[in-house]
Design a protein around this motif. Sequence first.
Motif, PDB file in Angstrom:
ATOM      1  N   PHE A 173       0.831  -1.207   0.000  1.00 31.72           N
ATOM      2  CA  PHE A 173       0.000   0.000   0.000  1.00 31.72           C
ATOM      3  C   PHE A 173       0.866   1.257   0.000  1.00 31.72           C
ATOM      4  CE2 PHE A 173      -3.613  -2.639   0.904  1.00 31.72           C
ATOM      5  CZ  PHE A 173      -4.694  -1.896   0.448  1.00 31.72           C
ATOM      6  N   ILE A 174       1.979   1.209   0.754  1.00 30.40           N
ATOM      7  CA  ILE A 174       2.775   2.436   0.932  1.00 30.40           C
ATOM      8  C   ILE A 174       3.481   2.848  -0.361  1.00 30.40           C
ATOM      9  CG2 ILE A 174       4.783   3.427   2.139  1.00 30.40           C
ATOM     10  CD1 ILE A 174       4.060   1.619   4.549  1.00 30.40           C
ATOM     11  N   ARG A 175       4.010   1.880  -1.127  1.00 26.68           N
ATOM     12  CA  ARG A 175       4.909   2.247  -2.237  1.00 26.68           C
ATOM     13  C   ARG A 175       4.156   2.391  -3.566  1.00 26.68           C
ATOM     14  NH1 ARG A 175      10.751  -0.096  -0.972  1.00 26.68           N
ATOM     15  NH2 ARG A 175      10.213  -1.473   0.744  1.00 26.68           N
ATOM     16  N   ASP A 176       4.645   3.321  -4.374  1.00 26.72           N
ATOM     17  CA  ASP A 176       3.881   3.656  -5.578  1.00 26.72           C
ATOM     18  C   ASP A 176       4.032   2.652  -6.710  1.00 26.72           C
ATOM     19  OD1 ASP A 176       6.406   4.464  -6.349  1.00 26.72           O
ATOM     20  OD2 ASP A 176       5.900   6.594  -6.544  1.00 26.72           O
ATOM     21  N   LYS A 177       5.018   1.734  -6.623  1.00 28.10           N
ATOM     22  CA  LYS A 177       5.069   0.717  -7.679  1.00 28.10           C
ATOM     23  C   LYS A 177       3.892  -0.248  -7.556  1.00 28.10           C
ATOM     24  CE  LYS A 177       7.577  -3.102  -9.679  1.00 28.10           C
ATOM     25  NZ  LYS A 177       8.829  -3.807  -9.854  1.00 28.10           N
ATOM     26  N   THR A 178       3.460  -0.505  -6.334  1.00 31.22           N
ATOM     27  CA  THR A 178       2.404  -1.506  -6.124  1.00 31.22           C
ATOM     28  C   THR A 178       1.062  -0.876  -5.785  1.00 31.22           C
ATOM     29  OG1 THR A 178       3.479  -1.705  -3.980  1.00 31.22           O
ATOM     30  CG2 THR A 178       3.687  -3.584  -5.484  1.00 31.22           C
ATOM     31  N   TYR A 230      -7.141   5.378  -0.620  1.00 29.87           N
ATOM     32  CA  TYR A 230      -5.979   4.577  -0.218  1.00 29.87           C
ATOM     33  C   TYR A 230      -4.856   4.610  -1.260  1.00 29.87           C
ATOM     34  CZ  TYR A 230      -8.792   2.818   3.614  1.00 29.87           C
ATOM     35  OH  TYR A 230      -9.556   2.728   4.762  1.00 29.87           O
ATOM     36  N   GLY A 231      -4.963   5.476  -2.262  1.00 27.17           N
ATOM     37  CA  GLY A 231      -3.918   5.507  -3.296  1.00 27.17           C
ATOM     38  C   GLY A 231      -3.695   6.895  -3.858  1.00 27.17           C
ATOM     39  N   GLY A 232      -2.664   7.006  -4.684  1.00 25.34           N
ATOM     40  CA  GLY A 232      -2.377   8.300  -5.309  1.00 25.34           C
ATOM     41  C   GLY A 232      -1.354   9.082  -4.496  1.00 25.34           C
ATOM     42  N   THR A 235      14.230  -3.527  -1.790  1.00 23.79           N
ATOM     43  CA  THR A 235      13.524  -3.756  -3.065  1.00 23.79           C
ATOM     44  C   THR A 235      13.215  -5.238  -3.287  1.00 23.79           C
ATOM     45  OG1 THR A 235      15.633  -3.903  -4.209  1.00 23.79           O
ATOM     46  CG2 THR A 235      14.565  -1.748  -4.180  1.00 23.79           C
ATOM     47  N   VAL A 236      13.167  -5.982  -2.188  1.00 27.93           N
ATOM     48  CA  VAL A 236      12.890  -7.410  -2.292  1.00 27.93           C
ATOM     49  C   VAL A 236      11.538  -7.634  -2.985  1.00 27.93           C
ATOM     50  CG1 VAL A 236      11.872  -7.463   0.045  1.00 27.93           C
ATOM     51  CG2 VAL A 236      12.877  -9.544  -0.903  1.00 27.93           C
ATOM     52  N   TRP A 237      11.409  -8.687  -3.730  1.00 30.89           N
ATOM     53  CA  TRP A 237      10.221  -9.043  -4.544  1.00 30.89           C
ATOM     54  C   TRP A 237       9.968  -8.008  -5.650  1.00 30.89           C
ATOM     55  CZ3 TRP A 237       9.441 -13.704  -2.672  1.00 30.89           C
ATOM     56  CH2 TRP A 237       9.522 -13.929  -1.302  1.00 30.89           C
ATOM     57  N   GLY A 238      10.930  -7.101  -5.879  1.00 29.60           N
ATOM     58  CA  GLY A 238      10.753  -6.099  -6.929  1.00 29.60           C
ATOM     59  C   GLY A 238       9.940  -4.891  -6.479  1.00 29.60           C
ATOM     60  N   ILE A 239       9.719  -4.768  -5.166  1.00 22.38           N
ATOM     61  CA  ILE A 239       8.934  -3.611  -4.686  1.00 22.38           C
ATOM     62  C   ILE A 239       9.792  -2.348  -4.738  1.00 22.38           C
ATOM     63  CG2 ILE A 239       9.526  -3.822  -2.221  1.00 22.38           C
ATOM     64  CD1 ILE A 239       6.181  -3.378  -2.210  1.00 22.38           C
ATOM     65  N   LYS A 240       9.170  -1.198  -5.005  1.00 22.58           N
ATOM     66  CA  LYS A 240       9.931   0.047  -5.132  1.00 22.58           C
ATOM     67  C   LYS A 240       9.029   1.237  -4.888  1.00 22.58           C
ATOM     68  CE  LYS A 240      14.073  -0.252  -7.873  1.00 22.58           C
ATOM     69  NZ  LYS A 240      14.678  -0.393  -9.131  1.00 22.58           N
ATOM     70  N   ASP A 241       9.685   2.346  -4.575  1.00 20.05           N
ATOM     71  CA  ASP A 241       8.949   3.610  -4.496  1.00 20.05           C
ATOM     72  C   ASP A 241       9.752   4.649  -5.256  1.00 20.05           C
ATOM     73  OD1 ASP A 241       6.574   4.860  -2.881  1.00 20.05           O
ATOM     74  OD2 ASP A 241       8.175   6.346  -2.950  1.00 20.05           O
ATOM     75  N   SER A 242       9.086   5.517  -6.007  1.00 18.81           N
ATOM     76  CA  SER A 242       9.831   6.461  -6.847  1.00 18.81           C
ATOM     77  C   SER A 242      10.525   7.525  -5.996  1.00 18.81           C
ATOM     78  CB  SER A 242       8.901   7.117  -7.867  1.00 18.81           C
ATOM     79  OG  SER A 242       7.861   7.766  -7.178  1.00 18.81           O
ATOM     80  N   LEU A 276      12.449   8.348   0.171  1.00 15.51           N
ATOM     81  CA  LEU A 276      12.783   9.233   1.291  1.00 15.51           C
ATOM     82  C   LEU A 276      11.581  10.120   1.643  1.00 15.51           C
ATOM     83  CD1 LEU A 276      14.841  10.081   3.348  1.00 15.51           C
ATOM     84  CD2 LEU A 276      15.760  11.723   1.713  1.00 15.51           C
ATOM     85  N   LYS A 277      10.951  10.645   0.603  1.00 12.79           N
ATOM     86  CA  LYS A 277       9.792  11.509   0.820  1.00 12.79           C
ATOM     87  C   LYS A 277       8.619  10.699   1.413  1.00 12.79           C
ATOM     88  CE  LYS A 277       7.191  14.945  -1.769  1.00 12.79           C
ATOM     89  NZ  LYS A 277       6.685  15.236  -3.098  1.00 12.79           N
ATOM     90  N   THR A 278       8.392   9.536   0.830  1.00 12.38           N
ATOM     91  CA  THR A 278       7.266   8.710   1.283  1.00 12.38           C
ATOM     92  C   THR A 278       7.437   8.311   2.746  1.00 12.38           C
ATOM     93  OG1 THR A 278       6.966   7.852  -0.948  1.00 12.38           O
ATOM     94  CG2 THR A 278       6.053   6.519   0.836  1.00 12.38           C
ATOM     95  N   PHE A 279       8.614   7.758   3.063  1.00 15.24           N
ATOM     96  CA  PHE A 279       8.790   7.248   4.425  1.00 15.24           C
ATOM     97  C   PHE A 279       9.012   8.375   5.434  1.00 15.24           C
ATOM     98  CE2 PHE A 279       8.982   3.369   2.054  1.00 15.24           C
ATOM     99  CZ  PHE A 279       8.348   2.472   2.894  1.00 15.24           C
ATOM    100  N   SER A 280       9.536   9.519   4.977  1.00 10.84           N
ATOM    101  CA  SER A 280       9.643  10.665   5.896  1.00 10.84           C
ATOM    102  C   SER A 280       8.253  11.093   6.335  1.00 10.84           C
ATOM    103  CB  SER A 280      10.338  11.850   5.218  1.00 10.84           C
ATOM    104  OG  SER A 280      11.669  11.514   4.937  1.00 10.84           O
TER     105      SER A 280
END
Length: 367
Positions: free
Chosen positions: A185-190, A197-199, A233-240, A243-247
């Motif tokens: 849910f948190i990362r924008d790749k998935t 809950y998105g965007g 990035t396990v299982w290919g998960i990523k966020d663009s 730092l911004k997202t998790f901050s």
Amino acid sequence: MTDLFSPIQLGDYQLPNRVFMAPLTRARSLAGGVPKAGLKAEYYSERASAGLIIAEATAISPMGLGWLNTSGIWNEAQQEAWTPVTDAVHEKNGHIFIQLWHMGAIVTPDFIEGKQPLSASNVQLEGELRTPNDRKQKLVEPKAMTITDISQAQDEFVNAAKKSIAAGFDGVEIHAANGFLIDQFIRDKTNKRKDQYGGTIENRVRFCLEVVEKISKEIGSGKVGIRISPTNTVWGIKDSDYLKTFSYLVKQLNDYDLAYLHILEPKPNSDHFIETIDYITPKLRELYQGIIIANGGYTKETAILSIQSNEADAIAFGSSFIANPDLVERFMKNAHLNEPADDSLYYSNDAEGYTKYPTLEKLRKTA
Ligand SMILES: Cc1cc2nc3c(=O)[nH]c(=O)nc-3n(C[C@H](O)[C@H](O)[C@H](O)COP(=O)(O)O)c2cc1C
């Protein structure tokens, strides 16, 4: 000066040292996600001198379980089987939290009667896992959860937290790391959702924060921790923009007065992290007002440095606890560390490679 062996107040608990045991999936369960109680009681009580044990990732529901021979904490049989495990740790004056796990898109269909796994959106991740049908199965395209699915999964987190406390755990760690459901849910790749809950980042962290809030309301925030792994990035998960997202997420977590925030850092030589190793704990430390546990490739020496420089309050050790049940004593005495017997036994299902690694005390007795 504060060091690894100084006591620490963490949520509701005063703990004797800052050498924590990281959550380690080690299988050893019966059918139906029921832990092998005697074996796990022995394993965890052998490690009770850790300042805090964070027990293995444990499924909150059948739809969340996709790793062979792992346990759950959603029903009474599981709760009852966990009780002697927590009793054994408490008998040795230890403290034990349990990690609450929903694997989301990483559950393969063999585990869930051929159904499609659940996720934020229908984005397929990479990898394959061994299934109960004794074969490896590739991850498949998950189903994007409806609002009803979301509220059901959140209720399942709360039910699992309640059962964890009833089973004697001192608290729970919400597993928001390593590419599993909350991370999806948190990362924008998935997360490609168009609803609340998105965007935006605010929307992508909503599922996580609602789980935090609901569990905290139910069992008290001093019994709740959370684990994140922003650079993994396990299982290919990523966020663009991790730092911004998790901050943003970490700043929001200040509102909940949790027992702790647990950050999984890149481990040198691991291929599961972003190409350039980026140690994110110092950046998140500036944003978070509570207790921080850091983890990932720490040695005794780097752990002491991290605590003395006030980068983290405690360090979790994973692999070192596999073969060194008395890791705290070994660190105190600068003793040699055992190597794990064989990593093919990490996820096997009996005592071999699990319990009975030699402690310094045993060695003294046999000398
Ligand atoms: C056998 C094994 C099982 C693991 N299981 C989990 C788990 O259940 N939950 C989790 O968040 N991380 C899990 N991890 C990651 C560890 O908690 C830890 O982050 C990792 O081992 C890095 O720490 P270390 O360098 O001290 O070993 C596991 C790692 C290993 C080696």
